[in-house]
Design a protein around this motif. Structure first.
Motif, PDB file in Angstrom:
ATOM      1  N   TYR A 295      14.146  15.353  -0.704  1.00 33.73           N
ATOM      2  CA  TYR A 295      13.153  14.666   0.102  1.00 33.73           C
ATOM      3  C   TYR A 295      13.697  14.338   1.479  1.00 33.73           C
ATOM      4  O   TYR A 295      14.870  14.019   1.628  1.00 33.73           O
ATOM      5  CB  TYR A 295      12.736  13.347  -0.569  1.00 33.73           C
TER       6      TYR A 295
ATOM      7  N   SER B  91       7.182   2.771   2.562  1.00 32.91           N
ATOM      8  CA  SER B  91       6.612   2.865   1.217  1.00 32.91           C
ATOM      9  C   SER B  91       7.487   2.045   0.277  1.00 32.91           C
ATOM     10  O   SER B  91       8.584   1.613   0.641  1.00 32.91           O
ATOM     11  CB  SER B  91       6.567   4.321   0.761  1.00 32.91           C
ATOM     12  N   GLU B  92       7.045   1.841  -0.953  1.00 35.62           N
ATOM     13  CA  GLU B  92       7.813   1.048  -1.914  1.00 35.62           C
ATOM     14  C   GLU B  92       9.190   1.658  -2.165  1.00 35.62           C
ATOM     15  O   GLU B  92      10.195   0.952  -2.214  1.00 35.62           O
ATOM     16  CB  GLU B  92       7.052   0.921  -3.229  1.00 35.62           C
ATOM     17  N   THR B  93       9.253   2.976  -2.317  1.00 34.47           N
ATOM     18  CA  THR B  93      10.528   3.645  -2.569  1.00 34.47           C
ATOM     19  C   THR B  93      11.465   3.500  -1.375  1.00 34.47           C
ATOM     20  O   THR B  93      12.636   3.150  -1.530  1.00 34.47           O
ATOM     21  CB  THR B  93      10.302   5.136  -2.872  1.00 34.47           C
TER      22      THR B  93
ATOM     23  N   PRO C  17      17.926  13.250  -5.077  1.00 32.26           N
ATOM     24  CA  PRO C  17      18.024  12.555  -6.358  1.00 32.26           C
ATOM     25  C   PRO C  17      18.846  13.290  -7.416  1.00 32.26           C
ATOM     26  O   PRO C  17      19.200  12.700  -8.433  1.00 32.26           O
ATOM     27  CB  PRO C  17      16.568  12.430  -6.800  1.00 32.26           C
TER      28      PRO C  17
ATOM     29  N   TYR D 173      16.982  12.210   1.096  1.00 31.62           N
ATOM     30  CA  TYR D 173      17.258  11.666  -0.234  1.00 31.62           C
ATOM     31  C   TYR D 173      17.380  12.832  -1.204  1.00 31.62           C
ATOM     32  O   TYR D 173      16.481  13.660  -1.310  1.00 31.62           O
ATOM     33  CB  TYR D 173      16.112  10.741  -0.644  1.00 31.62           C
TER      34      TYR D 173
ATOM     35  N   ARG E 187       8.012   7.163   4.814  1.00 30.81           N
ATOM     36  CA  ARG E 187       7.898   7.552   3.410  1.00 30.81           C
ATOM     37  C   ARG E 187       8.595   8.873   3.140  1.00 30.81           C
ATOM     38  O   ARG E 187       9.143   9.492   4.051  1.00 30.81           O
ATOM     39  CB  ARG E 187       6.439   7.611   3.004  1.00 30.81           C
ATOM     40  N   LEU E 188       8.560   9.296   1.882  1.00 30.79           N
ATOM     41  CA  LEU E 188       9.225  10.524   1.466  1.00 30.79           C
ATOM     42  C   LEU E 188       8.301  11.732   1.632  1.00 30.79           C
ATOM     43  O   LEU E 188       7.102  11.639   1.379  1.00 30.79           O
ATOM     44  CB  LEU E 188       9.644  10.431  -0.001  1.00 30.79           C
TER      45      LEU E 188
ATOM     46  N   GLY F 277      12.921   0.055  -1.003  1.00 28.32           N
ATOM     47  CA  GLY F 277      14.076  -0.145  -1.870  1.00 28.32           C
ATOM     48  C   GLY F 277      15.350   0.406  -1.268  1.00 28.32           C
ATOM     49  O   GLY F 277      16.408  -0.230  -1.339  1.00 28.32           O
TER      50      GLY F 277
END
Length: 81
Positions: free
Chosen positions: A17, A66-68, A41, A39, A5-6, A71
């Motif tokens: 992140y 995680s969901e992010t 952004p 990451y 995860r982040l 992706g």
């Protein structure tokens, strides 16, 4: 159980992140096992760096993204779907 995860490391109003492997129950910015990417952004397009070999290793050991992060992995074909 491990999660990929982040974890935020950027300053106020300037998010950045790390993509990390850590225990699922730990707080977002607490101790982690390993950094497997980053990451940013704020860059256009967003800058995503991944260590594919280490991510595949941790996924084989049972770590859940995680969901992010899921992706991100799908975008770079590290996960099916």
């Amino acid at each position: 159980m491990l999660a990929i995860r982040l974890a935020r490391v950027g300053k106020k109003k300037k998010p950045f992140y790390r993509i990390v492997v850590m225990e699922k129950r730990r707080a977002r910015d607490s101790a982690f096992v390993e950094v497997v990417g980053s990451y940013d952004p704020l860059k256009r397009p967003a800058d995503i760096q991944l260590k594919a070999d280490r991510i595949q290793y941790w996924l084989s050991k049972g770590a859940q993204p995680s969901e992010t992060v899921r992706g991100f992995l799908r975008r770079y074909q590290l996960l099916p779907g």
